[in-house]
Design an enzyme around this catalytic site. Sequence first.
Site, PDB file in Angstrom:
ATOM      1  N   GLY A  11       0.815  -1.229   0.000  1.00 41.24           N
ATOM      2  CA  GLY A  11       0.000   0.000   0.000  1.00 41.24           C
ATOM      3  C   GLY A  11       0.835   1.259   0.000  1.00 41.24           C
ATOM      4  CG  ASP A  66      -2.649  -7.603  -6.501  1.00 45.89           C
ATOM      5  OD1 ASP A  66      -3.402  -7.821  -5.530  1.00 45.89           O
ATOM      6  OD2 ASP A  66      -2.965  -6.859  -7.452  1.00 45.89           O
ATOM      7  CG  LEU A  88       0.484   0.505   5.433  1.00 45.24           C
ATOM      8  CD1 LEU A  88       1.003   1.927   5.283  1.00 45.24           C
ATOM      9  CD2 LEU A  88      -0.063   0.316   6.826  1.00 45.24           C
ATOM     10  CD  GLN A  91     -12.357  -0.770  -1.990  1.00 44.22           C
ATOM     11  OE1 GLN A  91     -12.024   0.437  -1.974  1.00 44.22           O
ATOM     12  NE2 GLN A  91     -13.436  -1.186  -1.384  1.00 44.22           N
ATOM     13  CB  SER A 133     -10.298   0.424   9.907  1.00 47.22           C
ATOM     14  OG  SER A 133     -11.321   1.389   9.814  1.00 47.22           O
ATOM     15  CD  GLU A 135     -16.118   2.665   8.644  1.00 44.04           C
ATOM     16  OE1 GLU A 135     -16.986   1.881   8.218  1.00 44.04           O
ATOM     17  OE2 GLU A 135     -16.375   3.816   9.011  1.00 44.04           O
ATOM     18  CE1 TYR A 157     -11.055  -0.749   4.455  1.00 46.41           C
ATOM     19  CE2 TYR A 157     -12.416   0.162   6.207  1.00 46.41           C
ATOM     20  CZ  TYR A 157     -11.182  -0.011   5.610  1.00 46.41           C
ATOM     21  OH  TYR A 157     -10.060   0.574   6.174  1.00 46.41           O
ATOM     22  CE  LYS A 161      -8.412  -2.302   6.426  1.00 38.41           C
ATOM     23  NZ  LYS A 161      -6.957  -2.381   6.208  1.00 38.41           N
ATOM     24  NE  ARG A 192      -8.585  10.201   4.081  1.00 39.94           N
ATOM     25  CZ  ARG A 192      -8.897   8.950   4.385  1.00 39.94           C
ATOM     26  NH1 ARG A 192      -8.344   7.929   3.734  1.00 39.94           N
ATOM     27  NH2 ARG A 192      -9.735   8.686   5.367  1.00 39.94           N
TER      28      ARG A 192
HETATM   29  P1  NAP Z   1      -5.276   4.403   0.334  1.00 35.29           P
HETATM   30  O1  NAP Z   1      -4.742   5.780   0.137  1.00 35.29           O
HETATM   31  O2  NAP Z   1      -6.579   4.021  -0.263  1.00 35.29           O
HETATM   32  O3  NAP Z   1      -4.145   3.372  -0.188  1.00 35.29           O
HETATM   33  C1  NAP Z   1      -4.414   2.009  -0.343  1.00 35.29           C
HETATM   34  C2  NAP Z   1      -3.189   1.332  -0.881  1.00 35.29           C
HETATM   35  O4  NAP Z   1      -3.456  -0.081  -1.023  1.00 35.29           O
HETATM   36  C3  NAP Z   1      -2.747   1.811  -2.276  1.00 35.29           C
HETATM   37  O5  NAP Z   1      -1.336   1.840  -2.314  1.00 35.29           O
HETATM   38  C4  NAP Z   1      -3.280   0.713  -3.184  1.00 35.29           C
HETATM   39  O6  NAP Z   1      -2.545   0.583  -4.388  1.00 35.29           O
HETATM   40  C5  NAP Z   1      -3.023  -0.502  -2.308  1.00 35.29           C
HETATM   41  N1  NAP Z   1      -3.783  -1.690  -2.718  1.00 35.29           N
HETATM   42  C6  NAP Z   1      -5.088  -1.771  -3.034  1.00 35.29           C
HETATM   43  N2  NAP Z   1      -5.399  -3.039  -3.379  1.00 35.29           N
HETATM   44  C7  NAP Z   1      -4.256  -3.764  -3.306  1.00 35.29           C
HETATM   45  C8  NAP Z   1      -3.921  -5.104  -3.577  1.00 35.29           C
HETATM   46  N3  NAP Z   1      -4.832  -5.994  -3.995  1.00 35.29           N
HETATM   47  N4  NAP Z   1      -2.637  -5.509  -3.412  1.00 35.29           N
HETATM   48  C9  NAP Z   1      -1.689  -4.622  -2.987  1.00 35.29           C
HETATM   49  N5  NAP Z   1      -1.948  -3.317  -2.719  1.00 35.29           N
HETATM   50  C10 NAP Z   1      -3.217  -2.902  -2.880  1.00 35.29           C
HETATM   51  O7  NAP Z   1      -5.376   4.069   1.911  1.00 35.29           O
HETATM   52  P2  NAP Z   1      -4.741   4.847   3.154  1.00 35.29           P
HETATM   53  O8  NAP Z   1      -5.668   5.908   3.579  1.00 35.29           O
HETATM   54  O9  NAP Z   1      -3.322   5.151   2.884  1.00 35.29           O
HETATM   55  O10 NAP Z   1      -4.846   3.708   4.277  1.00 35.29           O
HETATM   56  C11 NAP Z   1      -3.804   2.752   4.446  1.00 35.29           C
HETATM   57  C12 NAP Z   1      -4.356   1.528   5.150  1.00 35.29           C
HETATM   58  O11 NAP Z   1      -4.875   1.903   6.427  1.00 35.29           O
HETATM   59  C13 NAP Z   1      -5.487   0.815   4.426  1.00 35.29           C
HETATM   60  O12 NAP Z   1      -5.376  -0.557   4.715  1.00 35.29           O
HETATM   61  C14 NAP Z   1      -6.739   1.380   5.089  1.00 35.29           C
HETATM   62  O13 NAP Z   1      -7.790   0.457   4.956  1.00 35.29           O
HETATM   63  C15 NAP Z   1      -6.256   1.530   6.505  1.00 35.29           C
HETATM   64  N6  NAP Z   1      -6.874   2.582   7.287  1.00 35.29           N
HETATM   65  C16 NAP Z   1      -6.921   3.855   6.828  1.00 35.29           C
HETATM   66  C17 NAP Z   1      -7.448   4.854   7.622  1.00 35.29           C
HETATM   67  C18 NAP Z   1      -7.510   6.292   7.165  1.00 35.29           C
HETATM   68  O14 NAP Z   1      -8.240   7.078   7.778  1.00 35.29           O
HETATM   69  N7  NAP Z   1      -6.735   6.674   6.150  1.00 35.29           N
HETATM   70  C19 NAP Z   1      -7.949   4.535   8.905  1.00 35.29           C
HETATM   71  C20 NAP Z   1      -7.872   3.221   9.341  1.00 35.29           C
HETATM   72  C21 NAP Z   1      -7.316   2.250   8.540  1.00 35.29           C
HETATM   73  P3  NAP Z   1      -2.966   1.356  -5.760  1.00 35.29           P
HETATM   74  O15 NAP Z   1      -2.341   2.723  -5.658  1.00 35.29           O
HETATM   75  O16 NAP Z   1      -2.362   0.503  -6.793  1.00 35.29           O
HETATM   76  O17 NAP Z   1      -4.466   1.404  -5.794  1.00 35.29           O
HETATM   77  N1  GDD Z   2     -16.497   9.588   0.760  1.00 36.84           N
HETATM   78  C1  GDD Z   2     -17.572  10.381   0.988  1.00 36.84           C
HETATM   79  N2  GDD Z   2     -18.051  11.146  -0.049  1.00 36.84           N
HETATM   80  N3  GDD Z   2     -18.136  10.381   2.209  1.00 36.84           N
HETATM   81  C2  GDD Z   2     -19.182  11.197   2.424  1.00 36.84           C
HETATM   82  C3  GDD Z   2     -19.718  12.023   1.410  1.00 36.84           C
HETATM   83  C4  GDD Z   2     -19.119  11.984   0.121  1.00 36.84           C
HETATM   84  O1  GDD Z   2     -19.532  12.667  -0.810  1.00 36.84           O
HETATM   85  N4  GDD Z   2     -20.760  12.726   1.937  1.00 36.84           N
HETATM   86  C5  GDD Z   2     -20.863  12.374   3.214  1.00 36.84           C
HETATM   87  N5  GDD Z   2     -19.928  11.437   3.525  1.00 36.84           N
HETATM   88  C6  GDD Z   2     -19.758  10.787   4.845  1.00 36.84           C
HETATM   89  C7  GDD Z   2     -19.744   9.260   4.779  1.00 36.84           C
HETATM   90  O2  GDD Z   2     -21.086   8.747   4.681  1.00 36.84           O
HETATM   91  C8  GDD Z   2     -19.066   8.950   6.113  1.00 36.84           C
HETATM   92  O3  GDD Z   2     -20.014   8.970   7.157  1.00 36.84           O
HETATM   93  C9  GDD Z   2     -18.099  10.133   6.315  1.00 36.84           C
HETATM   94  O4  GDD Z   2     -18.493  11.139   5.361  1.00 36.84           O
HETATM   95  C10 GDD Z   2     -16.638   9.777   6.097  1.00 36.84           C
HETATM   96  O5  GDD Z   2     -16.505   9.136   4.833  1.00 36.84           O
HETATM   97  P1  GDD Z   2     -15.066   8.833   4.188  1.00 36.84           P
HETATM   98  O6  GDD Z   2     -14.254  10.061   4.130  1.00 36.84           O
HETATM   99  O7  GDD Z   2     -15.315   8.076   2.930  1.00 36.84           O
HETATM  100  O8  GDD Z   2     -14.344   7.913   5.290  1.00 36.84           O
HETATM  101  P2  GDD Z   2     -14.862   6.652   6.119  1.00 36.84           P
HETATM  102  O9  GDD Z   2     -14.996   7.093   7.536  1.00 36.84           O
HETATM  103  O10 GDD Z   2     -16.008   5.987   5.486  1.00 36.84           O
HETATM  104  O11 GDD Z   2     -13.623   5.645   5.969  1.00 36.84           O
HETATM  105  C11 GDD Z   2     -12.278   6.111   6.131  1.00 36.84           C
HETATM  106  O12 GDD Z   2     -11.893   5.990   7.479  1.00 36.84           O
HETATM  107  C12 GDD Z   2     -11.842   4.636   7.964  1.00 36.84           C
HETATM  108  C13 GDD Z   2     -11.425   4.704   9.445  1.00 36.84           C
HETATM  109  O13 GDD Z   2     -12.542   4.912  10.244  1.00 36.84           O
HETATM  110  C14 GDD Z   2     -11.399   5.288   5.186  1.00 36.84           C
HETATM  111  O14 GDD Z   2     -10.098   5.824   5.177  1.00 36.84           O
HETATM  112  C15 GDD Z   2     -11.301   3.847   5.658  1.00 36.84           C
HETATM  113  O15 GDD Z   2     -10.342   3.149   4.873  1.00 36.84           O
HETATM  114  C16 GDD Z   2     -10.856   3.850   7.133  1.00 36.84           C
HETATM  115  O16 GDD Z   2     -10.749   2.522   7.611  1.00 36.84           O
END
Ligand code: NAP
Ligand code: GDD
Length: 338
Positions: A11, A66, A88, A91, A133, A135, A157, A161, A192
């Site tokens: 990731g 992958d 990391l 999807q 997460s 989530e 998702y 997780k 982001r």
């Molecule tokens: P992101 O920006 O969506 O990045 C996801 C990464 O995973 C990308 O590098 C993507 O590659 C890669 N990936 C997707 N499918 C794959 C596969 N089949 N094999 C190998 N790599 C794959 O996510 P992020 O926000 O950096 O989050 C990093 C991790 O933390 C994720 O696991 C996410 O679920 C978790 N997480 C995120 C948050 C948050 O708020 N950001 C919170 C809690 C947990 P491509 O570029 O090729 O698509």
């Molecule tokens: N994406 C998105 N787009 N979300 C929206 C929108 C929109 O247009 N309008 C409202 N929302 C609301 C979603 O319904 C959700 O309640 C909130 O905004 C946050 O949505 P996201 O930013 O898509 O994040 P997430 O909380 O669903 O998931 C992210 O955080 C998780 C950790 O709690 C992702 O990064 C997950 O990968 C991560 O695990």
Amino acid sequence: MTGRPRALITGVTGQDGSYLAELLIAKGYEVHAVIRRSSTFSTGRVEHLYQDVHEEGRALNLHYGDLLDTGSLVSVLGKVEPDEVYNLGAQSHVAVSFQMPEFTADAVAFGTMRLLEAIRQTGRPVRFYQAGSSEMFGKVESPLQNEDTRFHPRSPYAIAKVFAHQMAVFHREAYGMYCANGILFNHESPRRGEVFVTRKITQAVARIAAGRQDHLYLGNLKAKRDWGYAPEYVEAMWRILQQPEPDDFVIATGETHSVEEFAALAFASVGRRWQEHVRYDPRYERPAEVDLLQGDASKAERVLRWKARTTFADLARIMVAADLRAEGLDPDSVMRHD
Ligand code: NAP
Ligand code: GDD
């Protein structure tokens, strides 16, 4: 091979992977990462690291692979012989997981299992970090969520997780492997993905300020999240893997705010009212919503000496400023300072 510690990241092309790679390189690691083949470049967030060539070689070493392809994981583990693996790859879009549950589970749940089994078969003492997460808490069973709060996932998702989390716990208990779970609450940054709500908002604010867009279409504005700053969260990942014993940690700010509050702050930072620009689009609603997340990261503070520093208001400003710059505007002249 050098005498430096070696890390392998899945990731790396995502938000967190890019910050983590920077952090580990700065700490002197030899950093390797798995990237997927795609028809367009996906390495924009790490290009600066890949191009950077040190005496010891490239700052960041990329390998095709992958999480869906066991052979590629076995092969890269054999080549790199990492000391630490950060999983990391995912999807990671919750809304997309309702439309692609099978692919999401394959990458997130089975992908983690494939990687853990491939590490187990190396027989080497690898430290494994799983990107869990908030989530997973889903329909929350207590107002503040910590490591003891029961999971109640509300999307394909989140269910995937939970499987990955439990797989890491299982490998720790059954095989004595060093497997640690981070349970990270939402964390954001200028890197982001543009489809997540904070970035979608700050990018629209910048385009509206530049006169290139009038309206922004959003779904549920009432949902509340615990939003932190991504560079601080990858520091927590590293600290988790430096503990003598593997363990699980909640990483959060301890504050919760609604999507509406974030939009209000972001628009106000350029002197606008969100109500004049935001329109409702039911297509962004989810079949099941997570209404409220608020983390209790006191264990991380006590054991890891980690605490979130960037405030919610500063986070919105950092992101708006970066998106203004991307639109060719100077944040100092566009942003309000009151
Ligand atoms: P992101 O920006 O969506 O990045 C996801 C990464 O995973 C990308 O590098 C993507 O590659 C890669 N990936 C997707 N499918 C794959 C596969 N089949 N094999 C190998 N790599 C794959 O996510 P992020 O926000 O950096 O989050 C990093 C991790 O933390 C994720 O696991 C996410 O679920 C978790 N997480 C995120 C948050 C948050 O708020 N950001 C919170 C809690 C947990 P491509 O570029 O090729 O698509
Ligand atoms: N994406 C998105 N787009 N979300 C929206 C929108 C929109 O247009 N309008 C409202 N929302 C609301 C979603 O319904 C959700 O309640 C909130 O905004 C946050 O949505 P996201 O930013 O898509 O994040 P997430 O909380 O669903 O998931 C992210 O955080 C998780 C950790 O709690 C992702 O990064 C997950 O990968 C991560 O695990």
